[in-house]
Motif scaffolding. Sequence first.
Motif, PDB file in Angstrom:
ATOM      1  N   GLY A   1       5.007 -19.898 -13.978  1.00 56.17           N
ATOM      2  CA  GLY A   1       4.886 -20.015 -15.359  1.00 56.17           C
ATOM      3  C   GLY A   1       3.555 -19.631 -16.001  1.00 56.17           C
TER       4      GLY A   1
ATOM      5  N   ASN B   1       4.925 -24.537 -13.180  1.00 53.21           N
ATOM      6  CA  ASN B   1       6.467 -24.192 -13.683  1.00 53.21           C
ATOM      7  C   ASN B   1       6.565 -24.293 -15.081  1.00 53.21           C
ATOM      8  OD1 ASN B   1       6.536 -23.197 -10.969  1.00 53.21           O
ATOM      9  ND2 ASN B   1       7.791 -24.847 -10.309  1.00 53.21           N
ATOM     10  N   SER B   2       5.958 -25.094 -15.679  1.00 58.78           N
ATOM     11  CA  SER B   2       6.025 -25.601 -17.038  1.00 58.78           C
ATOM     12  C   SER B   2       4.583 -25.717 -17.903  1.00 58.78           C
ATOM     13  CB  SER B   2       6.706 -26.558 -17.171  1.00 58.78           C
ATOM     14  OG  SER B   2       6.049 -27.966 -16.746  1.00 58.78           O
TER      15      SER B   2
ATOM     16  N   TYR C   1       6.232 -19.604 -24.764  1.00 57.25           N
ATOM     17  CA  TYR C   1       6.876 -21.157 -24.936  1.00 57.25           C
ATOM     18  C   TYR C   1       7.990 -20.583 -24.116  1.00 57.25           C
ATOM     19  CZ  TYR C   1      10.194 -17.731 -27.759  1.00 57.25           C
ATOM     20  OH  TYR C   1      10.935 -16.765 -28.114  1.00 57.25           O
ATOM     21  N   GLU C   2       8.802 -21.524 -23.798  1.00 62.16           N
ATOM     22  CA  GLU C   2       9.617 -21.834 -22.519  1.00 62.16           C
ATOM     23  C   GLU C   2      11.151 -21.452 -22.865  1.00 62.16           C
ATOM     24  OE1 GLU C   2       7.747 -24.678 -19.378  1.00 62.16           O
ATOM     25  OE2 GLU C   2       7.954 -25.344 -21.466  1.00 62.16           O
ATOM     26  N   ASP C   3      11.929 -21.028 -21.952  1.00 68.39           N
ATOM     27  CA  ASP C   3      13.252 -20.680 -22.476  1.00 68.39           C
ATOM     28  C   ASP C   3      14.009 -21.775 -23.090  1.00 68.39           C
ATOM     29  OD1 ASP C   3      12.822 -18.307 -21.274  1.00 68.39           O
ATOM     30  OD2 ASP C   3      13.938 -18.561 -19.624  1.00 68.39           O
TER      31      ASP C   3
ATOM     32  N   ILE D   1       5.763 -13.809 -15.780  1.00 73.62           N
ATOM     33  CA  ILE D   1       6.413 -15.178 -15.797  1.00 73.62           C
ATOM     34  C   ILE D   1       7.795 -15.216 -15.166  1.00 73.62           C
ATOM     35  CG2 ILE D   1       7.296 -16.988 -17.637  1.00 73.62           C
ATOM     36  CD1 ILE D   1       4.513 -16.679 -17.635  1.00 73.62           C
TER      37      ILE D   1
ATOM     38  N   ASP E   1       7.157 -11.881 -19.371  1.00 72.99           N
ATOM     39  CA  ASP E   1       8.175 -12.336 -18.568  1.00 72.99           C
ATOM     40  C   ASP E   1       9.224 -11.298 -18.336  1.00 72.99           C
ATOM     41  OD1 ASP E   1       8.843 -11.979 -21.540  1.00 72.99           O
ATOM     42  OD2 ASP E   1      10.804 -13.395 -20.946  1.00 72.99           O
TER      43      ASP E   1
END
Length: 260
Positions: A229, A125-126, A38-40, A224, A206
């Motif tokens: 991504g 990037n996502s 999952y992303e930040d 990452i 990451d």
Amino acid sequence: MLVYALGMLSLLLINFVSAGKVDGRTPVLVLDLDGTLYEDDMLIETQIRDNCHIWGKDFDLTPDRCQEMHEKYGSTIFGVLQELNQPFAETVTEYYNRVYPFMDMRRLRKYSFTGSTDDSGYSHNSHDGDLLRSLHDFPCEIVIASNSPIFHVKRCLTRLGIANLNVSAFITPERVGGILKTDERFWKPLFDLYPKDSYQCTLIDDNGLNIEIVRSLGMHAHQITPTSGLKSCLLKFLGIFPSSNDAFQFDEAKYLKAKN
């Protein structure tokens, strides 16, 4: 476009695995959780950090000092154990009980729904839930390796909509005596399951310190970053474009035309 790209990605991996082995060895995909699956902007890591800072007050640590330890050792808890000579079992247990149980994970629900994209092409990037669900189709074994405890890992997987992902093994600190990914002993269970002479394990993570340690142990690894991504790293795992070419924007339509 995204669903089409993910279907192609799965077909590429089927060809990747069925065509043979990587350097004569069977590929194994090793995935980090926090900041990778999952992303930040989900704020989970922010909550972990803030809770860690609160816990650090027990040792008169300022937030800046906690961050320094994290950068030096890969985690604040490992820094406390190394520098403050705290009792191992009690400190680790208290840390996990204080930092992880009470977090708001509602934002992770965005990954439970089918994503959307426009016709402008592929962005690496996502990512969204479709990409995570494509992991179900990967015909190679998947391992999740995290510095977070197993109860946090499984809660996140449930919120991400991939609780039933076929994971061959979970490697988490409480399962390896409390040590973390920056300690090469953390990776012993992985190599016990997948001996280096028969398997090529690749980590996607990451944290640069984790990337360095596994590469020193003979693993492949993709980091990452803001420009690379999860999509990009999975494509690198498939060998579609070189790891050094992070700026490259993969166009799946052009790729298929070139292959046909």
